[in-house]
Design a protein around this motif. Structure first.
Motif, PDB file in Angstrom:
ATOM      1  N   LEU A   1     -11.176   6.542  -4.937  1.00  0.00           N
ATOM      2  CA  LEU A   1     -11.919   6.883  -3.726  1.00  0.00           C
ATOM      3  C   LEU A   1     -13.125   5.985  -3.518  1.00  0.00           C
ATOM      4  CD1 LEU A   1     -12.194  10.780  -4.055  1.00  0.00           C
ATOM      5  CD2 LEU A   1     -10.500   9.488  -2.736  1.00  0.00           C
ATOM      6  N   VAL A   2     -13.431   5.742  -2.259  1.00  0.00           N
ATOM      7  CA  VAL A   2     -14.690   5.126  -1.859  1.00  0.00           C
ATOM      8  C   VAL A   2     -15.492   6.227  -1.171  1.00  0.00           C
ATOM      9  CG1 VAL A   2     -15.797   3.426  -0.360  1.00  0.00           C
ATOM     10  CG2 VAL A   2     -13.665   2.846  -1.539  1.00  0.00           C
TER      11      VAL A   2
ATOM     12  N   VAL B   1      -9.477   6.852   0.709  1.00  0.00           N
ATOM     13  CA  VAL B   1      -8.562   6.718  -0.427  1.00  0.00           C
ATOM     14  C   VAL B   1      -8.165   5.249  -0.508  1.00  0.00           C
ATOM     15  CG1 VAL B   1      -6.359   7.420  -1.420  1.00  0.00           C
ATOM     16  CG2 VAL B   1      -7.738   9.078  -0.137  1.00  0.00           C
ATOM     17  N   LYS B   2      -8.427   4.610  -1.639  1.00  0.00           N
ATOM     18  CA  LYS B   2      -8.183   3.179  -1.786  1.00  0.00           C
ATOM     19  C   LYS B   2      -6.715   2.809  -1.585  1.00  0.00           C
ATOM     20  CE  LYS B   2     -12.108   2.179  -4.780  1.00  0.00           C
ATOM     21  NZ  LYS B   2     -12.539   1.697  -6.103  1.00  0.00           N
ATOM     22  N   GLU B   3      -5.806   3.579  -2.153  1.00  0.00           N
ATOM     23  CA  GLU B   3      -4.384   3.241  -2.119  1.00  0.00           C
ATOM     24  C   GLU B   3      -3.770   3.383  -0.729  1.00  0.00           C
ATOM     25  OE1 GLU B   3      -0.222   4.671  -4.201  1.00  0.00           O
ATOM     26  OE2 GLU B   3      -2.102   5.039  -5.236  1.00  0.00           O
ATOM     27  N   THR B   4      -4.197   4.391   0.020  1.00  0.00           N
ATOM     28  CA  THR B   4      -3.570   4.665   1.318  1.00  0.00           C
ATOM     29  C   THR B   4      -4.445   4.290   2.511  1.00  0.00           C
ATOM     30  OG1 THR B   4      -4.461   6.908   1.444  1.00  0.00           O
ATOM     31  CG2 THR B   4      -2.313   6.628   0.318  1.00  0.00           C
ATOM     32  N   ALA B   5      -5.718   4.016   2.272  1.00  0.00           N
ATOM     33  CA  ALA B   5      -6.711   3.732   3.322  1.00  0.00           C
ATOM     34  C   ALA B   5      -6.935   4.935   4.238  1.00  0.00           C
ATOM     35  CB  ALA B   5      -6.341   2.487   4.129  1.00  0.00           C
TER      36      ALA B   5
ATOM     37  N   GLY C   1      -4.602  12.858   1.516  1.00  0.00           N
ATOM     38  CA  GLY C   1      -5.172  11.519   1.528  1.00  0.00           C
ATOM     39  C   GLY C   1      -4.533  10.591   0.508  1.00  0.00           C
ATOM     40  N   LEU C   2      -4.209  11.144  -0.653  1.00  0.00           N
ATOM     41  CA  LEU C   2      -3.562  10.362  -1.721  1.00  0.00           C
ATOM     42  C   LEU C   2      -2.067  10.145  -1.463  1.00  0.00           C
ATOM     43  CD1 LEU C   2      -5.259  12.043  -4.789  1.00  0.00           C
ATOM     44  CD2 LEU C   2      -5.435   9.604  -4.206  1.00  0.00           C
TER      45      LEU C   2
END
Length: 137
Positions: free
Chosen positions: A66-67, A93-97, A130-131
């Motif tokens: 997460l950011v 969420v970094k992986e999915t934006a 989100g993930l």
């Protein structure tokens, strides 16, 4: 809220935001316990983490996924050595934006000016969506 409690929380959140390990060590007990409940397998950072090393692994795991975009404190309640903060936040969420918006309750137990227990209660379904682990309704 007493000045000492406010100072402890301010130092904690500033050190966390800055990623300042030394400052975190100054405000987090070596025996800290972290409790982040969620359905098994849903959130990589969920579960129980013990000791400062466990706390650092918890923080790193959250940071891997997460950011933190925004966090707005809504309320702070103090009862003896327990502090409850209610926050409204937005995370990417970094992986999915995907952007996740939730309200979260942080429950701290303080002893001698340090955090000895940290519990997080949040919208795990929103984070799971989100993930990409849960489908939106």
């Amino acid at each position: 809220m007493s000045d000492a409690v406010r100072e402890t929380l301010d130092r904690y959140y500033a050190a966390l935001k800055a990623g300042d390990r030394a400052a975190l060590r100054g405000v987090v007990s070596d025996e800290i316990e972290v409790h982040y409940p969620a359905p098994e397998g849903l959130l990589p950072w969920a579960g129980d983490w013990a000791g400062f090393d466990g706390f650092e692994k918890f923080v790193a795991t959250v940071g891997d996924h997460l950011v933190i975009d925004t966090v707005e404190p809504l309320a702070v309640h103090v009862a003896g050595d327990t502090v409850i903060t209610v926050l409204k936040g937005e995370w990417t969420v970094k992986e999915t934006a995907r952007t996740v918006r939730t309200e979260t309750v942080n429950l701290f137990t303080l002893r001698d000016g340090k955090i000895v227990r940290y519990q997080v209660f949040t919208d795990t379904a929103a984070l799971g969506i989100g993930l990409g682990k849960l489908a939106a309704a």
